[in-house]
Motif scaffolding. Structure first.
Motif, PDB file in Angstrom:
ATOM      1  N   ASP A   1     -54.902 -33.260  48.912  1.00  0.00           N
ATOM      2  CA  ASP A   1     -55.927 -32.540  49.651  1.00  0.00           C
ATOM      3  C   ASP A   1     -55.580 -32.419  51.129  1.00  0.00           C
ATOM      4  O   ASP A   1     -55.198 -33.397  51.766  1.00  0.00           O
ATOM      5  CB  ASP A   1     -57.262 -33.281  49.495  1.00  0.00           C
ATOM      6  CG  ASP A   1     -58.415 -32.553  50.148  1.00  0.00           C
ATOM      7  OD1 ASP A   1     -58.497 -31.323  49.983  1.00  0.00           O
ATOM      8  OD2 ASP A   1     -59.238 -33.201  50.817  1.00  0.00           O
ATOM      9  N   LYS A   2     -55.711 -31.201  51.659  1.00  0.00           N
ATOM     10  CA  LYS A   2     -55.539 -30.926  53.089  1.00  0.00           C
ATOM     11  C   LYS A   2     -54.135 -31.258  53.596  1.00  0.00           C
ATOM     12  O   LYS A   2     -53.945 -31.602  54.761  1.00  0.00           O
ATOM     13  CB  LYS A   2     -56.592 -31.674  53.920  1.00  0.00           C
ATOM     14  CG  LYS A   2     -58.030 -31.318  53.575  1.00  0.00           C
ATOM     15  CD  LYS A   2     -59.008 -32.099  54.444  1.00  0.00           C
ATOM     16  CE  LYS A   2     -60.445 -31.699  54.149  1.00  0.00           C
ATOM     17  NZ  LYS A   2     -60.917 -32.179  52.850  1.00  0.00           N
ATOM     18  N   LYS A   3     -53.159 -31.156  52.709  1.00  0.00           N
ATOM     19  CA  LYS A   3     -51.766 -31.393  53.079  1.00  0.00           C
ATOM     20  C   LYS A   3     -50.882 -30.440  52.280  1.00  0.00           C
ATOM     21  O   LYS A   3     -51.157 -30.198  51.103  1.00  0.00           O
ATOM     22  CB  LYS A   3     -51.359 -32.845  52.772  1.00  0.00           C
ATOM     23  CG  LYS A   3     -52.029 -33.880  53.651  1.00  0.00           C
ATOM     24  CD  LYS A   3     -51.832 -35.278  53.132  1.00  0.00           C
ATOM     25  CE  LYS A   3     -52.731 -35.567  51.945  1.00  0.00           C
ATOM     26  NZ  LYS A   3     -54.163 -35.634  52.303  1.00  0.00           N
TER      27      LYS A   3
ATOM     28  N   ASP B   1     -64.388 -25.384  53.613  1.00  0.00           N
ATOM     29  CA  ASP B   1     -63.797 -26.432  54.445  1.00  0.00           C
ATOM     30  C   ASP B   1     -62.545 -25.869  55.119  1.00  0.00           C
ATOM     31  O   ASP B   1     -61.533 -25.648  54.449  1.00  0.00           O
ATOM     32  CB  ASP B   1     -63.429 -27.637  53.576  1.00  0.00           C
ATOM     33  CG  ASP B   1     -62.944 -28.830  54.398  1.00  0.00           C
ATOM     34  OD1 ASP B   1     -62.577 -28.632  55.570  1.00  0.00           O
ATOM     35  OD2 ASP B   1     -62.931 -29.952  53.864  1.00  0.00           O
TER      36      ASP B   1
ATOM     37  N   ALA C   1     -60.287 -27.154  56.862  1.00  0.00           N
ATOM     38  CA  ALA C   1     -59.096 -27.997  56.761  1.00  0.00           C
ATOM     39  C   ALA C   1     -58.331 -27.737  55.467  1.00  0.00           C
ATOM     40  O   ALA C   1     -57.121 -27.969  55.395  1.00  0.00           O
ATOM     41  CB  ALA C   1     -59.484 -29.475  56.851  1.00  0.00           C
ATOM     42  N   GLN C   2     -59.023 -27.245  54.448  1.00  0.00           N
ATOM     43  CA  GLN C   2     -58.354 -26.952  53.182  1.00  0.00           C
ATOM     44  C   GLN C   2     -57.612 -25.625  53.220  1.00  0.00           C
ATOM     45  O   GLN C   2     -57.022 -25.212  52.218  1.00  0.00           O
ATOM     46  CB  GLN C   2     -59.372 -26.974  52.038  1.00  0.00           C
ATOM     47  CG  GLN C   2     -59.861 -28.381  51.746  1.00  0.00           C
ATOM     48  CD  GLN C   2     -60.858 -28.447  50.618  1.00  0.00           C
ATOM     49  OE1 GLN C   2     -61.666 -27.537  50.433  1.00  0.00           O
ATOM     50  NE2 GLN C   2     -60.824 -29.529  49.856  1.00  0.00           N
ATOM     51  N   ASN C   3     -57.610 -24.992  54.378  1.00  0.00           N
ATOM     52  CA  ASN C   3     -56.766 -23.824  54.588  1.00  0.00           C
ATOM     53  C   ASN C   3     -55.293 -24.176  54.386  1.00  0.00           C
ATOM     54  O   ASN C   3     -54.487 -23.323  54.019  1.00  0.00           O
ATOM     55  CB  ASN C   3     -56.987 -23.281  56.007  1.00  0.00           C
ATOM     56  CG  ASN C   3     -55.942 -22.273  56.417  1.00  0.00           C
ATOM     57  OD1 ASN C   3     -55.793 -21.233  55.813  1.00  0.00           O
ATOM     58  ND2 ASN C   3     -55.186 -22.598  57.449  1.00  0.00           N
ATOM     59  N   VAL C   4     -54.947 -25.454  54.601  1.00  0.00           N
ATOM     60  CA  VAL C   4     -53.545 -25.879  54.490  1.00  0.00           C
ATOM     61  C   VAL C   4     -52.970 -25.496  53.132  1.00  0.00           C
ATOM     62  O   VAL C   4     -51.952 -24.806  53.037  1.00  0.00           O
ATOM     63  CB  VAL C   4     -53.420 -27.400  54.710  1.00  0.00           C
ATOM     64  CG1 VAL C   4     -51.981 -27.851  54.479  1.00  0.00           C
ATOM     65  CG2 VAL C   4     -53.873 -27.773  56.113  1.00  0.00           C
ATOM     66  N   GLU C   5     -53.607 -25.957  52.057  1.00  0.00           N
ATOM     67  CA  GLU C   5     -53.085 -25.646  50.727  1.00  0.00           C
ATOM     68  C   GLU C   5     -53.633 -24.331  50.173  1.00  0.00           C
ATOM     69  O   GLU C   5     -52.998 -23.692  49.329  1.00  0.00           O
ATOM     70  CB  GLU C   5     -53.369 -26.780  49.736  1.00  0.00           C
ATOM     71  CG  GLU C   5     -54.837 -27.087  49.517  1.00  0.00           C
ATOM     72  CD  GLU C   5     -55.353 -28.164  50.450  1.00  0.00           C
ATOM     73  OE1 GLU C   5     -56.190 -28.967  50.012  1.00  0.00           O
ATOM     74  OE2 GLU C   5     -54.921 -28.206  51.611  1.00  0.00           O
TER      75      GLU C   5
END
Length: 379
Positions: A189-191, A266, A268-272
């Motif tokens: 998550d978030k990475k 969210d 921050a979940q733009n990452v994945e």
């Protein structure tokens, strides 16, 4: 992540697992007594550390007043003004106990529209069901990745509760097992992680379109061959040289981030969620362009979290995906993911065309640069 402590290991035998729902009462809060009667004295009490800022809502029973006094206290403590951050015009009751702690105002964001976007080929699934468990070993550490359907919710909290019940059950059956953490980063998550790129996470979407030669030339101001070559050299080979992980695209994250903020996802979940590979090829005897985006891990929901905020809820309603779908649980969230993929495809086509035509810098200078800010800097 769990760790096997015993010297011997045994396979977990198959049996039905019962789930227990635990009801937890809120922890008692400290009694700080009555607050002073007037606002100035309350601010002084907060600044002095006598009154914790986080109890203002419960003591005053007025969320707007609590936010105002908190920002007044912040101004005294920091010596800085936040007058540019709006206070009035927001329903602070709507975020009490969720979305934001100790609010002092809200951030204004301009919202625009793009479209129409025509979509098809929707599917359905059941609500809140375990789909599978993927396990990986590293020494004596066991990493477990639970895959579940979560209806129209993004589902992180829902899955976490279910996983906790499973771990509790396993620990009772295997007392030599130590639960190191409910999250072992195998989620992930978030990475940026290859497991999301390969296995998927959230919603996996493929969106494609065929752009006629006439449109490519007259509207996009380029040609099919130039777009195909640029996509290969930039999005595929260029990203490979950079060692990209899920970043085989021009600017998918721009669109994903914008939609996420507008619809209460969210950020921050733009990452994945921005993992995307853009493909282009000539079709119909080389005359037309086939373009597609493959996005394996779009994490979205239409219920819970920030989707309950008034502005974000209005944006979801505008897209026709507000709330849960009672007839087909999960279909609203899937449609939102499809809308995002469609918007990403349009964005990819736009930017790639500007690059192929050599118009990117000129377009930015004309449409995306603030003359007002330049004038201020010059003066």
């Amino acid at each position: 992540m769990v760790r096997i402590l015993g010297a011997q290991r045994k396979w977990v035998r198959q049996k039905e697992v019962g789930y227990v729902v635990l009801h937890c009462k809120s922890a008692p809060t400290a009694n700080f007594g009555d607050l002073p009667l007037n606002d100035e004295e309350i601010v002084q009490s907060v600044v002095a550390g006598v009154t914790p800022s986080y109890i203002l809502e419960s003591k005053l029973n007025d969320t707007h007043r609590a936010a105002k006094l908190r920002r007044d206290s912040l101004k005294v403590i920091t010596g800085r003004s936040i007058d540019g951050l709006p206070l009035d015009g927001f329903d602070y009751d709507s975020i009490l106990g969720q979305c934001c702690e100790m609010p002092v105002g809200f951030v204004q964001l301009p919202v625009g529209i793009a479209g129409p976007l025509v979509l098809d080929s929707m599917m359905s699934s059941r609500f809140a069901r375990l789909q599978g468990i993927q396990c990986s070993l590293a020494g004596r550490n066991l990493y477990m990745r639970f895959s579940c359907s979560t209806g129209d919710a993004m589902g992180m909290n829902m899955v976490s509760k279910g996983v906790q019940n499973v771990l509790d059950y396993l620990q009772s059956d295997f007392p030599d097992m130590e639960v190191v953490s409910i999250s072992g980063n195998f989620c992930s998550d978030k990475k940026p992680a290859a497991v999301n790129w390969i296995e998927g996470r959230g919603k996996s979407v493929v969106c494609e379109a065929i752009i006629k030669e006439e449109v490519v030339k007259k509207v996009l101001k380029t040609n099919v061959q130039a777009l195909v070559e640029l996509n290969t050299v930039k999005n595929l080979a260029g990203s490979a040289i950079a060692g990209a992980l899920g970043g085989f695209n021009a600017h998918a994250s721009n669109i994903v981030t914008a939609v996420f903020i507008a619809t209460g996802q969210d950020p921050a979940q733009n990452v994945e969620s921005s993992h995307c590979i853009t493909m282009m090829e000539a079709v119909n005897d080389g005359k037309d362009l086939h373009v597609s985006v493959t996005m394996p891990s779009i994490e979205v929901g239409t219920v819970g979290g920030g989707t309950q905020l008034a502005s974000q809820s209005a944006c979801l309603d505008l897209l026709g995906v507000k709330g849960a779908n009672p007839e087909s649980p999960g279909s609203n969230a899937r449609l939102l993911a499809t809308i995002i993929a469609g918007a990403v495809l349009a964005g990819e086509l736009s930017l790639m065309s500007a690059l192929a035509a050599g118009q990117l810098v000129k377009s930015h200078m004309k449409y995306n640069r603030s003359n007002r800010d330049i004038a201020k800097a010059a003066s």
